[in-house]
Design a protein around this motif. Structure first.
Motif, mmCIF file in Angstrom:
data_model
loop_
_atom_site.group_PDB
_atom_site.id
_atom_site.type_symbol
_atom_site.label_atom_id
_atom_site.label_comp_id
_atom_site.label_asym_id
_atom_site.label_seq_id
_atom_site.Cartn_x
_atom_site.Cartn_y
_atom_site.Cartn_z
ATOM 1 N N ASN A 163 0.946 -1.232 -0.159
ATOM 2 C CA ASN A 163 0.080 -0.001 0.066
ATOM 3 C C ASN A 163 0.817 1.435 0.090
ATOM 4 O O ASN A 163 1.910 1.385 0.387
ATOM 5 N N CYS A 164 0.516 2.474 -0.754
ATOM 6 C CA CYS A 164 1.273 3.457 -0.623
ATOM 7 C C CYS A 164 0.767 4.413 0.636
ATOM 8 O O CYS A 164 -0.485 4.662 0.576
ATOM 9 N N VAL A 165 1.686 4.878 1.124
ATOM 10 C CA VAL A 165 1.381 5.790 2.263
ATOM 11 C C VAL A 165 1.851 7.320 2.156
ATOM 12 O O VAL A 165 2.988 7.329 1.780
ATOM 13 N N ILE A 166 0.804 8.100 2.261
ATOM 14 C CA ILE A 166 1.156 9.235 1.945
ATOM 15 C C ILE A 166 1.459 10.062 3.148
ATOM 16 O O ILE A 166 0.576 9.955 4.235
ATOM 17 N N THR A 167 2.560 10.881 3.496
ATOM 18 C CA THR A 167 2.854 11.538 4.741
ATOM 19 C C THR A 167 3.048 13.040 4.554
ATOM 20 O O THR A 167 3.517 13.532 3.509
ATOM 21 N N ASP A 168 2.986 13.822 5.529
ATOM 22 C CA ASP A 168 3.321 14.963 5.816
ATOM 23 C C ASP A 168 4.577 14.893 6.579
ATOM 24 O O ASP A 168 4.751 14.762 7.578
ATOM 25 N N VAL A 169 5.625 15.203 5.797
ATOM 26 C CA VAL A 169 7.092 14.934 6.069
ATOM 27 C C VAL A 169 7.510 16.125 7.293
ATOM 28 O O VAL A 169 7.959 15.642 8.512
ATOM 29 N N GLU A 170 6.950 17.291 7.258
ATOM 30 C CA GLU A 170 7.451 18.267 8.107
ATOM 31 C C GLU A 170 6.692 17.934 9.597
ATOM 32 O O GLU A 170 7.516 18.125 10.471
ATOM 33 N N ASN A 171 5.587 17.525 9.373
ATOM 34 C CA ASN A 171 4.740 17.459 10.660
ATOM 35 C C ASN A 171 4.628 15.972 11.122
ATOM 36 O O ASN A 171 3.923 15.661 12.241
ATOM 37 N N LYS A 172 5.443 15.113 10.326
ATOM 38 C CA LYS A 172 5.678 13.708 10.632
ATOM 39 C C LYS A 172 4.237 13.023 10.953
ATOM 40 O O LYS A 172 3.916 12.408 12.040
#
Ligand SMILES: [Zn+2]
Length: 318
Positions: A163-172
């Motif tokens: 599955n592909c996980v989309i993240t907000d890298v800055e806010n972890k």
């Protein structure tokens, strides 16, 4: 006694049938009759107009599937001549299941395949899929979707699928999980994001469909490959050379090289033990190819410690 079996207060059980894998109940409602016509709104001008048996599924019980036949009352309005069925408060009419089964399916679908959930309760796979999709839509509607400045595209292995996980890298934080990780899925996801221009950086692993989806949808964004994936490749390259080197050494040396491989995989500045430093020196000096590979890896790692883009670029050119 059978009344307690279903524990649905709006029904009284008329009959029950039990097989090895299934329960079937025949029930009628014990709700008060409707007071007005839902079609025209006229009050108290209704009469009974036959009953119809309808099947709904419920929570499995004693490891058996449960089907409930409701002998459902139909009414006719004297005013508008329209007919309608009585209300069923414990049932989701659209999906032909009890309300409590909806909740059960939502939970179960997070852990099992739609087919096995469907099999367990007796409904078809499509019903399970629809209920789960409704649930996802509901959750999405509750989520605050702010497009992040640094988007992360990663993957997680769930239910035998990537599955592909989309993240907000800055806010972890995790923003979304997509069922597939192909280019079309990522493009379709990105196309639904608002203010896509806000995205400056996209962090990902070396999976080409991600890169090509990002290039298509957010060409201005810079792609950053996660350090973890890059240094892993550098370590793998060094291991390849260490293994290739095995042919050139004696059996005794080969064993020693296997034991000492950790000194090659550790960065020289992290080798605090003097013995280890000597070991490293012996291996890299006696086997120049290994020494060269070690040095290249070291320079490659140094890129990540560069103080400025220019320093990094110089290291990269080496
Ligand atoms: Zn009416």
């Amino acid at each position: 006694m059978t009344q307690n079996m279903l524990n649905l207060p709006s029904f009284k059980i008329i009959d029950m049938y039990e097989s090895e894998s299934d329960y079937r109940f025949l029930v009628e409602t014990i709700l008060p009759p409707p007071t007005y016509c839902p079609k025209c709104g006229t009050i108290a001008n209704l009469y009974k107009h036959g009953k119809k048996k309808q099947l709904f599924f419920d929570l499995p019980m004693h490891a058996k599937r449960v089907g409930i036949y409701v002998n459902r009352q139909r009414y006719k309005c004297k005013e508008c001549k329209e007919t309608f069925f009585e209300n069923l408060t414990d049932i989701d009419i659209n999906r032909s299941v009890t309300n409590r089964l909806i909740n059960w399916i939502q939970e179960a679908s997070l852990e099992k395949t739609f087919t096995s959930v469907a099999e367990e309760i007796g409904v078809d796979e499509k019903t399970v899929r629809n209920i789960f999709n409704d649930y996802v839509d509901e959750l999405e509607a509750q989520t605050d979707f702010r497009t992040p400045k640094w988007l992360g595209i990663d993957e997680v292995h769930l239910l035998k699928n990537y599955n592909c996980v989309i993240t907000d890298v800055e806010n972890k934080s995790v923003i979304d999980i997509l069922r597939k990780r192909n280019k079309d899925t990522v493009i379709s996801y990105l196309s639904k994001l608002q203010d896509i221009d806000k995205i400056e950086l996209v962090a990902m692993d070396m999976w080409n469909p991600y890169k090509s989806a990002v290039n298509t949808m957010i060409p201005h964004a810079k792609i950053v490959i996660d350090k973890f994936h890059v240094v892993k490749l550098a370590n793998e390259a060094l291991e390849k050379i260490r293994k290739a080197n095995r042919q050139n050494v004696t059996v005794k040396e080969r064993r020693q090289l296997m034991r000492d491989r950790y000194v090659l995989l550790t960065r020289s500045k992290d080798l605090t033990d003097f013995d280890d430093q000597i070991k490293l020196q012996v291996w890299t000096q006696n086997f120049p190819l290994l020494g060269q590979a070690y040095e290249l890896k070291k320079q490659f790692f140094d890129i990540y410690e560069a103080e400025s883009i220019n320093d990094a670029y110089k290291l990269y050119q080496n």
